[in-house]
Motif scaffolding. Structure first.
Motif, PDB file in Angstrom:
ATOM      1  N   ASP A  29       0.861  -1.186   0.000  1.00  0.00           N
ATOM      2  CA  ASP A  29       0.000   0.000   0.000  1.00  0.00           C
ATOM      3  C   ASP A  29       0.903   1.243   0.000  1.00  0.00           C
ATOM      4  OD1 ASP A  29      -1.548   2.191   0.838  1.00  0.00           O
ATOM      5  OD2 ASP A  29      -2.842   0.964   2.103  1.00  0.00           O
TER       6      ASP A  29
ATOM      7  N   GLU B 191       0.480   4.426   0.451  1.00  0.00           N
ATOM      8  CA  GLU B 191       0.286   5.361   1.571  1.00  0.00           C
ATOM      9  C   GLU B 191       0.960   4.838   2.843  1.00  0.00           C
ATOM     10  OE1 GLU B 191      -3.452   7.190   4.095  1.00  0.00           O
ATOM     11  OE2 GLU B 191      -3.812   6.578   2.025  1.00  0.00           O
ATOM     12  N   MET B 192       0.796   3.534   3.095  1.00  0.00           N
ATOM     13  CA  MET B 192       1.426   2.915   4.267  1.00  0.00           C
ATOM     14  C   MET B 192       2.954   2.907   4.144  1.00  0.00           C
ATOM     15  SD  MET B 192      -0.599   1.996   6.644  1.00  0.00           S
ATOM     16  CE  MET B 192      -1.593   3.438   6.348  1.00  0.00           C
ATOM     17  N   THR B 193       3.444   2.733   2.917  1.00  0.00           N
ATOM     18  CA  THR B 193       4.895   2.720   2.697  1.00  0.00           C
ATOM     19  C   THR B 193       5.508   4.059   3.101  1.00  0.00           C
ATOM     20  OG1 THR B 193       4.716   1.088   0.918  1.00  0.00           O
ATOM     21  CG2 THR B 193       6.715   2.429   0.970  1.00  0.00           C
TER      22      THR B 193
ATOM     23  N   LEU C  12       4.289   6.159   5.279  1.00  0.00           N
ATOM     24  CA  LEU C  12       4.216   6.222   6.749  1.00  0.00           C
ATOM     25  C   LEU C  12       5.377   5.465   7.380  1.00  0.00           C
ATOM     26  CD1 LEU C  12       0.453   5.713   7.741  1.00  0.00           C
ATOM     27  CD2 LEU C  12       1.869   7.722   8.161  1.00  0.00           C
ATOM     28  N   TRP C  13       5.673   4.302   6.818  1.00  0.00           N
ATOM     29  CA  TRP C  13       6.758   3.479   7.362  1.00  0.00           C
ATOM     30  C   TRP C  13       8.120   4.130   7.160  1.00  0.00           C
ATOM     31  CZ3 TRP C  13       7.039   0.027  10.927  1.00  0.00           C
ATOM     32  CH2 TRP C  13       5.931  -0.761  11.234  1.00  0.00           C
TER      33      TRP C  13
ATOM     34  N   HIS D 144       8.488   6.712   9.729  1.00  0.00           N
ATOM     35  CA  HIS D 144       8.632   6.068  11.043  1.00  0.00           C
ATOM     36  C   HIS D 144      10.058   5.533  11.233  1.00  0.00           C
ATOM     37  CE1 HIS D 144       7.419   3.754  14.577  1.00  0.00           C
ATOM     38  NE2 HIS D 144       8.029   2.703  14.049  1.00  0.00           N
TER      39      HIS D 144
ATOM     40  N   ALA E 277      -8.876  -4.026   7.309  1.00  0.00           N
ATOM     41  CA  ALA E 277      -8.032  -2.986   6.709  1.00  0.00           C
ATOM     42  C   ALA E 277      -8.338  -2.732   5.224  1.00  0.00           C
ATOM     43  CB  ALA E 277      -6.557  -3.349   6.876  1.00  0.00           C
TER      44      ALA E 277
ATOM     45  N   THR F  48      -0.529  -3.691   2.661  1.00  0.00           N
ATOM     46  CA  THR F  48       0.476  -3.697   3.728  1.00  0.00           C
ATOM     47  C   THR F  48      -0.156  -4.358   4.939  1.00  0.00           C
ATOM     48  OG1 THR F  48       1.545  -1.710   2.884  1.00  0.00           O
ATOM     49  CG2 THR F  48       1.935  -2.238   5.199  1.00  0.00           C
TER      50      THR F  48
ATOM     51  N   GLU G 227       0.821  -4.489   8.111  1.00  0.00           N
ATOM     52  CA  GLU G 227       0.998  -3.912   9.453  1.00  0.00           C
ATOM     53  C   GLU G 227       1.216  -2.409   9.348  1.00  0.00           C
ATOM     54  OE1 GLU G 227       4.235  -6.377  10.724  1.00  0.00           O
ATOM     55  OE2 GLU G 227       5.734  -5.250   9.581  1.00  0.00           O
ATOM     56  N   ARG G 228       0.855  -1.702  10.428  1.00  0.00           N
ATOM     57  CA  ARG G 228       0.989  -0.251  10.488  1.00  0.00           C
ATOM     58  C   ARG G 228       1.773   0.112  11.739  1.00  0.00           C
ATOM     59  NH1 ARG G 228      -4.471   1.443   7.784  1.00  0.00           N
ATOM     60  NH2 ARG G 228      -4.795  -0.441   6.564  1.00  0.00           N
TER      61      ARG G 228
ATOM     62  N   GLU H 181       1.359   2.107  14.261  1.00  0.00           N
ATOM     63  CA  GLU H 181       0.636   2.172  15.542  1.00  0.00           C
ATOM     64  C   GLU H 181       0.225   0.792  16.043  1.00  0.00           C
ATOM     65  OE1 GLU H 181      -2.522   2.703  12.317  1.00  0.00           O
ATOM     66  OE2 GLU H 181      -0.464   3.359  12.686  1.00  0.00           O
TER      67      GLU H 181
END
Length: 316
Positions: free
Chosen positions: A68, A70-72, A74-75, A78, A214, A275, A277-278, A280
């Motif tokens: 995903d 968008e999640m990438t 974020l990671w 992070h 999800a 993805t 896992e996130r 949080e």
């Protein structure tokens, strides 16, 4: 969930020792992760190596085309909160993206080039994250064995990339025990461990439960399910099995066949860009793992004390 992966073949133990010997002579570590599971595909052993040696690291989120987007992002944000860490998302289908790894290595070790010396890098990662394909792309030739199987690379090798960078390759190593049960399921779902290490149906139940929460629209679209997904994991897997004709005699759903379809379509991207896992989620899971470890330690201490008391009573 009590499924805990313990998968540490002899060659992996040997690899760990070899890495510890070579690491002092390395300038930058390259750690290849699976962009779909950036936390679960991190190896705590590598973090231990880094903490001992204080080495900078480039974290490569490979298979970004399956994750995903968008999640990438974020990671990446992070991971880069940690000092000495640069992160990049790539797909080995794009040669230019792979070569950007080297630019990040140069940024993390500028003094070596200033002195006219090669930057010494070491590439690491758990099995089946695409490490060997990345090495071959960087080298411009086939120097590492590739295969869609965990643990293909068996021994360490040193490769001069002829561009001011020397790369040490290492076998893909899992750690002796995956403490977080959720990570165990994610590693199995994405193919980081051999399919014989965990039960296909258990992995599918874990996967469909997460996907329904999800990515419900992807599940509905792929398996032509109604707007209201079934409530339980087993009902969802049965619905998928019926849609795909995974039926036994008497019209019962073959859950193993349905599970294979789900897992294979997750792995090859047919389900969509997912993805597992996130950031949080991981924070809470780590708290849960710590609490469980403390509970087990207390239970062990209690049992030890009870054995001691029994022993003293029997001596009287």
């Amino acid at each position: 969930m009590s499924n805990t992966i313990q998968w540490f073949p002899g060659h992996m133990h040997k690899a760990r020792k070899e890495i510890e010997e070579v690491l002092p002579k390395v300038d930058v570590i390259i750690e290849v992760l699976d962009a779909r599971i950036p936390f679960s595909s991190e190896n705590p052993l590598i973090k231990t190596f880094r903490e001992k040696s204080n080495k900078p690291v480039v974290k490569v989120l490979n298979k970004r085309d399956l994750a995903d987007p968008e999640m990438t992002q974020l990671w990446i944000a992070h991971l880069e909160k940690e000092q000495g860490v640069k992160a990049i998302a790539i797909t080995t289908e794009n040669v230019n993206e792979v070569h950007q790894i080297m630019e990040l290595c140069r940024k993390l070790a500028p003094n070596r080039e200033d002195m006219g010396k090669n930057i010494r890098t070491m590439i690491m990662g758990i099995p089946n994250v695409g490490k060997s394909t990345i090495i071959n792309t960087l080298a411009g030739r086939s120097v590492a064995v590739t295969g869609n199987q965990p643990a293909v690379t068996r021994q360490q090798q040193r490769i001069n990339l002829q561009n001011g960078i020397v790369l040490s390759d290492t076998p893909g190593i899992l750690w002796p025990k995956v403490e977080n049960p959720h990570s165990g399921f994610r590693l199995a779902a994405t193919g980081a461990v051999k399919d014989t290490a965990m039960d296909y149906v258990d992995v599918a139940f874990f996967t469909i439960e997460y996907l329904a929460q999800a990515y419900p629209e992807l599940i509905k679209a792929r398996y032509d399910l109604d707007d209201d997904l079934p409530e339980s994991d087993i009902e969802m897997m049965e619905a998928i099995g019926r849609k795909r004709g995974c039926l036994k005699a008497g019209g019962r759903v073959d859950l193993h066949k349905a599970s294979e379809i789900l897992i294979n379509e997750l792995r090859n991207g047919t389900l969509g860009r997912i993805t597992m896992e996130r950031p949080e989620m991981i924070t809470q899971e780590l708290i849960d793992v710590a609490v469980e470890a403390e509970r087990k330690a207390e239970e062990k201490a209690k049992q030890k004390e009870e054995r001691r008391k029994r022993y003293l009573r029997n001596k009287r």
